[in-house]
Design a protein around this motif. Structure first.
Motif, PDB file in Angstrom:
ATOM      1  N   VAL A   1       0.862  -1.180   0.000  1.00  0.00           N
ATOM      2  CA  VAL A   1       0.000   0.000   0.000  1.00  0.00           C
ATOM      3  C   VAL A   1       0.898   1.229   0.000  1.00  0.00           C
ATOM      4  CG1 VAL A   1      -1.817   1.252   1.232  1.00  0.00           C
ATOM      5  CG2 VAL A   1      -1.739  -1.255   1.332  1.00  0.00           C
ATOM      6  N   ILE A   2       0.616   2.153  -0.921  1.00  0.00           N
ATOM      7  CA  ILE A   2       1.345   3.423  -0.955  1.00  0.00           C
ATOM      8  C   ILE A   2       0.316   4.536  -0.825  1.00  0.00           C
ATOM      9  CG2 ILE A   2       2.940   4.921  -2.212  1.00  0.00           C
ATOM     10  CD1 ILE A   2       3.850   2.437  -3.792  1.00  0.00           C
ATOM     11  N   LYS A   3       0.478   5.330   0.222  1.00  0.00           N
ATOM     12  CA  LYS A   3      -0.473   6.408   0.507  1.00  0.00           C
ATOM     13  C   LYS A   3       0.276   7.729   0.526  1.00  0.00           C
ATOM     14  CE  LYS A   3      -3.928   7.806   3.944  1.00  0.00           C
ATOM     15  NZ  LYS A   3      -4.847   8.310   2.981  1.00  0.00           N
ATOM     16  N   ASN A   4      -0.280   8.705  -0.211  1.00  0.00           N
ATOM     17  CA  ASN A   4       0.285  10.047  -0.144  1.00  0.00           C
ATOM     18  C   ASN A   4      -0.838  11.032   0.182  1.00  0.00           C
ATOM     19  OD1 ASN A   4      -0.927  10.830  -2.689  1.00  0.00           O
ATOM     20  ND2 ASN A   4       0.784   9.870  -3.757  1.00  0.00           N
ATOM     21  N   ASP A   5      -0.564  12.314   0.111  1.00  0.00           N
ATOM     22  CA  ASP A   5      -1.559  13.312   0.506  1.00  0.00           C
ATOM     23  C   ASP A   5      -2.811  13.295  -0.366  1.00  0.00           C
ATOM     24  OD1 ASP A   5       0.057  14.169   2.557  1.00  0.00           O
ATOM     25  OD2 ASP A   5       0.915  15.836   1.419  1.00  0.00           O
ATOM     26  N   ASN A   6      -2.718  12.765  -1.592  1.00  0.00           N
ATOM     27  CA  ASN A   6      -3.839  12.840  -2.521  1.00  0.00           C
ATOM     28  C   ASN A   6      -4.502  11.515  -2.842  1.00  0.00           C
ATOM     29  OD1 ASN A   6      -3.446  15.678  -2.954  1.00  0.00           O
ATOM     30  ND2 ASN A   6      -1.634  15.124  -4.130  1.00  0.00           N
ATOM     31  N   GLN A   7      -3.814  10.396  -2.603  1.00  0.00           N
ATOM     32  CA  GLN A   7      -4.359   9.115  -3.057  1.00  0.00           C
ATOM     33  C   GLN A   7      -3.790   7.949  -2.272  1.00  0.00           C
ATOM     34  OE1 GLN A   7      -2.833   9.314  -7.132  1.00  0.00           O
ATOM     35  NE2 GLN A   7      -1.424   7.655  -6.680  1.00  0.00           N
ATOM     36  N   THR A   8      -4.430   6.784  -2.455  1.00  0.00           N
ATOM     37  CA  THR A   8      -3.957   5.523  -1.894  1.00  0.00           C
ATOM     38  C   THR A   8      -3.965   4.493  -3.011  1.00  0.00           C
ATOM     39  OG1 THR A   8      -4.882   6.063   0.270  1.00  0.00           O
ATOM     40  CG2 THR A   8      -4.344   3.748  -0.142  1.00  0.00           C
ATOM     41  N   ALA A   9      -2.851   3.765  -3.157  1.00  0.00           N
ATOM     42  CA  ALA A   9      -2.725   2.752  -4.206  1.00  0.00           C
ATOM     43  C   ALA A   9      -2.399   1.405  -3.558  1.00  0.00           C
ATOM     44  CB  ALA A   9      -1.626   3.131  -5.191  1.00  0.00           C
ATOM     45  N   HIS A  10      -2.968   0.341  -4.140  1.00  0.00           N
ATOM     46  CA  HIS A  10      -2.737  -1.023  -3.668  1.00  0.00           C
ATOM     47  C   HIS A  10      -2.106  -1.838  -4.792  1.00  0.00           C
ATOM     48  CE1 HIS A  10      -5.963   0.490  -1.063  1.00  0.00           C
ATOM     49  NE2 HIS A  10      -5.379  -0.255  -0.142  1.00  0.00           N
ATOM     50  N   PHE A  11      -1.049  -2.560  -4.446  1.00  0.00           N
ATOM     51  CA  PHE A  11      -0.325  -3.393  -5.401  1.00  0.00           C
ATOM     52  C   PHE A  11      -0.303  -4.825  -4.876  1.00  0.00           C
ATOM     53  CE2 PHE A  11       1.248   0.851  -5.871  1.00  0.00           C
ATOM     54  CZ  PHE A  11       1.620   0.999  -7.206  1.00  0.00           C
ATOM     55  N   LYS A  12      -0.657  -5.786  -5.732  1.00  0.00           N
ATOM     56  CA  LYS A  12      -0.582  -7.185  -5.296  1.00  0.00           C
ATOM     57  C   LYS A  12       0.773  -7.766  -5.637  1.00  0.00           C
ATOM     58  CE  LYS A  12      -2.465  -9.702  -9.246  1.00  0.00           C
ATOM     59  NZ  LYS A  12      -3.483 -10.645  -9.677  1.00  0.00           N
ATOM     60  N   ALA A  13       1.186  -8.732  -4.835  1.00  0.00           N
ATOM     61  CA  ALA A  13       2.455  -9.417  -5.053  1.00  0.00           C
ATOM     62  C   ALA A  13       2.331 -10.348  -6.253  1.00  0.00           C
ATOM     63  CB  ALA A  13       2.838 -10.210  -3.812  1.00  0.00           C
ATOM     64  N   VAL A  14       3.315 -10.266  -7.159  1.00  0.00           N
ATOM     65  CA  VAL A  14       3.368 -11.138  -8.322  1.00  0.00           C
ATOM     66  C   VAL A  14       4.770 -11.754  -8.330  1.00  0.00           C
ATOM     67  CG1 VAL A  14       3.267 -11.234 -10.841  1.00  0.00           C
ATOM     68  CG2 VAL A  14       1.801  -9.634  -9.600  1.00  0.00           C
ATOM     69  N   PRO A  15       4.854 -13.088  -8.318  1.00  0.00           N
ATOM     70  CA  PRO A  15       6.182 -13.708  -8.301  1.00  0.00           C
ATOM     71  C   PRO A  15       7.049 -13.218  -9.467  1.00  0.00           C
ATOM     72  CG  PRO A  15       4.473 -15.348  -7.972  1.00  0.00           C
ATOM     73  CD  PRO A  15       3.774 -14.062  -8.351  1.00  0.00           C
ATOM     74  N   LYS A  16       8.304 -12.986  -9.150  1.00  0.00           N
ATOM     75  CA  LYS A  16       9.253 -12.582 -10.205  1.00  0.00           C
ATOM     76  C   LYS A  16       9.586 -13.778 -11.070  1.00  0.00           C
ATOM     77  CE  LYS A  16      11.410  -8.692  -7.946  1.00  0.00           C
ATOM     78  NZ  LYS A  16      12.640  -7.944  -7.781  1.00  0.00           N
ATOM     79  N   THR A  17       9.733 -13.525 -12.339  1.00  0.00           N
ATOM     80  CA  THR A  17      10.156 -14.606 -13.234  1.00  0.00           C
ATOM     81  C   THR A  17      11.667 -14.676 -13.187  1.00  0.00           C
ATOM     82  OG1 THR A  17      10.138 -13.078 -15.105  1.00  0.00           O
ATOM     83  CG2 THR A  17       8.169 -14.391 -14.753  1.00  0.00           C
ATOM     84  N   LYS A  18      12.170 -15.863 -13.118  1.00  0.00           N
ATOM     85  CA  LYS A  18      13.618 -16.071 -13.032  1.00  0.00           C
ATOM     86  C   LYS A  18      14.185 -16.140 -14.428  1.00  0.00           C
ATOM     87  CE  LYS A  18      13.416 -17.805  -8.597  1.00  0.00           C
ATOM     88  NZ  LYS A  18      14.130 -17.916  -7.463  1.00  0.00           N
TER      89      LYS A  18
END
Length: 166
Positions: free
Chosen positions: A147-164
């Protein structure tokens, strides 16, 4: 005798109802929050699933193409911590550090290709979205969410496995 029996049954029902209303419930404990570390950021890529302004409106510039969401790739390159903003028109990245669980980004570097207006807006919104206070949560499937929150918005990012890569 019937009246006494009725009074006793009624009293029992009233006492049961009162006792039920006074029962304590098991308190819900707060889930353990995973601390932000370089290792937790670099363990996965982070794909944007939601970004809303403080008034509840969607940050529309970030969702023009659902097949190409903003994705963050945290990595260590030659001893330096870097984050790459993927699926942007321009190549965008920044250095980052984690101190006492707080993420700090250096200035975002970007190429300066001429992009169609909707892609330029995506790039601008992406740069704004990654600036803020970082924390971890869990989604309904108990998977990590950045979760990244700043003064104007909140964003949610889901975990995605990295490809090797070999």
């Amino acid at each position: 005798m019937k009246n006494i029996m009725k009074i006793m049954v009624a009293s029992t029902l009233v006492m049961s109802a009162l006792a039920t209303g006074c029962q304590t419930t098991t308190s819900v404990t707060k889930p353990t929050v995973q601390p932000i570390t370089v290792e937790t950021l670099e363990a996965n890529n982070w794909r944007l699933i939601d970004a809303k302004l403080n008034n509840g409106d969607l940050v529309e510039a970030l969702f023009f193409d659902p097949s190409r969401p903003l994705t963050l790739d945290f990595m260590t390159v030659e001893g330096r911590n870097m984050v790459s903003l993927m699926n942007t028109c321009n190549n965008m990245s920044a250095g980052y550090s984690v101190t006492n669980g707080e993420v700090e980004l250096s200035a975002i570097r970007s190429t300066r290709m001429a992009c169609p207006e909707y892609l330029a807006k995506f790039d601008s919104a992406a740069a704004t979205t990654v600036q803020g206070k970082y924390s971890f949560g869990k989604n309904s499937d108990n998977n990590p969410v950045l979760v990244i929150k700043n003064d104007n918005q909140t964003a949610h990012f889901k975990a995605v496995p990295k490809t090797k890569t070999p």
